[in-house]
Design a protein around this motif. Structure first.
Motif, PDB file in Angstrom:
ATOM      1  N   UNK A  97       0.860  -1.192   0.000  1.00  0.00           N
ATOM      2  CA  UNK A  97       0.000   0.000   0.000  1.00  0.00           C
ATOM      3  C   UNK A  97       0.894   1.238   0.000  1.00  0.00           C
ATOM      4  N   UNK A  98       1.365   1.574  -1.172  1.00  0.00           N
ATOM      5  CA  UNK A  98       2.273   2.711  -1.305  1.00  0.00           C
ATOM      6  C   UNK A  98       1.558   4.048  -1.190  1.00  0.00           C
ATOM      7  N   UNK A  99       0.213   4.036  -1.184  1.00  0.00           N
ATOM      8  CA  UNK A  99      -0.525   5.295  -1.058  1.00  0.00           C
ATOM      9  C   UNK A  99      -0.516   5.836   0.368  1.00  0.00           C
ATOM     10  N   UNK A 100      -0.072   5.025   1.316  1.00  0.00           N
ATOM     11  CA  UNK A 100      -0.003   5.468   2.714  1.00  0.00           C
ATOM     12  C   UNK A 100       1.166   6.432   2.874  1.00  0.00           C
ATOM     13  N   UNK A 135      -2.923  -6.717   7.665  1.00  0.00           N
ATOM     14  CA  UNK A 135      -2.028  -7.837   7.346  1.00  0.00           C
ATOM     15  C   UNK A 135      -2.676  -9.179   7.651  1.00  0.00           C
ATOM     16  N   UNK A 136      -3.469  -9.244   8.726  1.00  0.00           N
ATOM     17  CA  UNK A 136      -4.104 -10.493   9.128  1.00  0.00           C
ATOM     18  C   UNK A 136      -5.507 -10.663   8.554  1.00  0.00           C
ATOM     19  N   UNK A 137      -5.840  -9.851   7.548  1.00  0.00           N
ATOM     20  CA  UNK A 137      -7.096  -9.968   6.806  1.00  0.00           C
ATOM     21  C   UNK A 137      -8.339  -9.756   7.681  1.00  0.00           C
ATOM     22  N   UNK A 138      -8.181  -9.017   8.774  1.00  0.00           N
ATOM     23  CA  UNK A 138      -9.348  -8.706   9.601  1.00  0.00           C
ATOM     24  C   UNK A 138     -10.190  -7.591   8.981  1.00  0.00           C
ATOM     25  N   UNK A 140     -10.218  -4.665   5.306  1.00  0.00           N
ATOM     26  CA  UNK A 140      -9.589  -4.172   4.096  1.00  0.00           C
ATOM     27  C   UNK A 140      -8.857  -2.864   4.384  1.00  0.00           C
ATOM     28  N   UNK A 141      -7.968  -2.529   3.492  1.00  0.00           N
ATOM     29  CA  UNK A 141      -7.258  -1.257   3.615  1.00  0.00           C
ATOM     30  C   UNK A 141      -8.260  -0.108   3.525  1.00  0.00           C
TER      31      UNK A 141
END
Length: 432
Positions: A97-100, A135-138, A140-141
């Motif tokens: 996620x390079x937009x961060x 990272x743990x898929x809890x 979405x970004x």
């Protein structure tokens, strides 16, 4: 009969007298200090009751008082918050996620993002905890843009420009006084120290939003137990966290941090360490004192902050030799107070690595626990022992600052005449 000749005649051109009064020294110094300690405050999102009206002003005024008494601590806090925001950019870049950006990191670390699990009221997550959930898929970004953060940012470029202009003019005036052999008052020395601190906080908090009132709420389609599925973590136990159920994601305090022991000691002396355990949980905001960079404090930043402390107290002690004091006793009080505060900081700097080295041994010896840091051992001590250890440090430190601030004002009662001589700008600046 001719009239008598006039007495005390001035022949030739008469220039305007270059003098300044006590009011001039007070107005220029105090206005600069007020601007420095007010415009530099980029605080975390406060509790809901302190976001509007007179409560918001009172909340920020309390932090302005903190900035007056502990400006060097505010700089160190801003520096570690900046480091945490920078490290979050690297963490999200590893996740693709390079937009961060660093602005996103500041917004998350100041409590700008809330998550709402199915069985728990919403609570804030910082950038490291958000990265853990993604990272743990809890979840979405989150779709949070830079423009969205900027829209809630109340930063006033004009206020910062006016402050920089005032600081620049004050510094130029002090340089001109030094070049002209004119004296300084202790209040002007103190003002120069505030300018030094403000320049640093401006740099470290440049990308941090100012006074946002709205938090971004994100729904999480999972129960809190599912989010905390880690060995040894039981979210049903009230003792399992202090601020939010995701406290376990945060690393222990870094032994290279210069502010963690201070905030811990201040909480002990003020009693906040006891009230925190009985506060409503999960918390709805993240405290300003909670700074735990996910990759730890870099050695470069630690060395930089030690150098800053040397510069900050060196300015007080060094200028104390040329500043004007009404008496030698007051000079001794000024010098001893600054040396005592700097000595206490050096003592903590030396005690932290030693305490970290012996923390596992002390934890097993005193509490039969596996401790990874000295703060963990100190937290397990009884309240009286915490006060015995940290109370003298905080009390002496505050007394030293009070002496310096009070002396900055009372020394104006008797100063050499040269201190009241103003700068002859017509002789210092090129002109036609």
């Amino acid at each position: 009969m001719l009239p008598p000749p006039p007495q005390d005649v001035v022949h030739g051109w008469m220039s305007t007298p270059n003098i300044r009064g006590t009011r001039d020294i007070l107005s220029s110094s105090l206005s600069t200090i007020w601007l420095c300690t007010w415009t530099c405050l980029y605080l975390n999102i406060p509790p809901l009751r302190s976001r509007r009206g007179h409560r918001a002003l009172l909340y920020k005024f309390c932090w302005q008082l903190f900035a007056i008494f502990f400006p060097e601590v505010l700089v160190a806090t801003a520096a570690e918050q900046w480091l945490s925001a920078r490290q979050s950019v690297t963490a999200f870049s590893r996740l693709g996620h390079s937009e961060w950006t660093i602005r996103h990191g500041f917004f998350a670390d100041m409590g700008g993002i809330l998550i709402a699990p199915l069985d728990c009221e919403p609570f804030p997550v910082d950038s490291q905890q958000l990265a853990y959930l993604v990272q743990n898929k809890h979840m979405d970004m989150p779709d949070i843009t830079v423009d969205g953060i900027t829209s809630v940012d109340k930063a006033n470029g004009l206020a910062r420009f006016v402050t920089l202009l005032q600081m620049g003019w004050f510094c130029v005036s002090c340089i001109a006084r030094g070049a002209g052999g004119l004296g300084f008052s202790t209040l002007e020395v103190t003002t120069l120290a505030f300018i030094l601190c403000t320049l640093h906080t401006f740099f470290f908090w440049y990308y941090k939003p100012l006074d946002p009132e709205i938090q971004k709420a994100l729904s999480v389609n999972a129960e809190i137990k599912h989010l905390c599925q880690r060995p040894g973590i039981d979210p049903d136990l009230p003792e399992s966290y202090t601020i939010t159920p995701l406290d376990f994601v945060k690393p222990p305090p870094d032994p290279k941090s210069l502010i963690t022991p201070f905030w811990f000691g201040l909480a002990v002396v003020s009693g906040q360490d006891r009230t925190a355990t009985h506060a409503n949980r999960p918390a709805q905001t993240l405290p300003n004192s909670r700074v735990l960079p996910q990759d730890g404090v870099s050695m470069a930043l630690t060395i930089y902050m030690v150098a800053f402390q040397l510069l900050y107290y060196g300015l007080h002690i060094g200028f104390g030799w040329i500043a004007a004091f009404p008496s030698s006793i007051e000079w001794y009080l000024w010098t001893v107070s600054n040396c005592a505060d700097f000595g206490l900081i050096l003592l903590y700097i030396l005690a932290i690595p030693l305490g970290t080295h012996f923390a596992p041994f002390l934890g097993r010896l005193l509490f039969d626990m596996e401790a990874t840091g000295i703060i963990q051992v100190a937290s397990a001590l009884p309240q009286w022992a915490k006060l015995v250890i940290h109370g003298p440090f905080i009390v002496v430190y505050i007394m030293g600052r009070v002496v310096v601030l009070v002396e900055s004002l009372v020394s104006l009662r008797a100063l050499p005449r040269v201190v009241y001589e103003d700068i002859s700008w017509s002789n210092s600046l090129p002109h036609l």
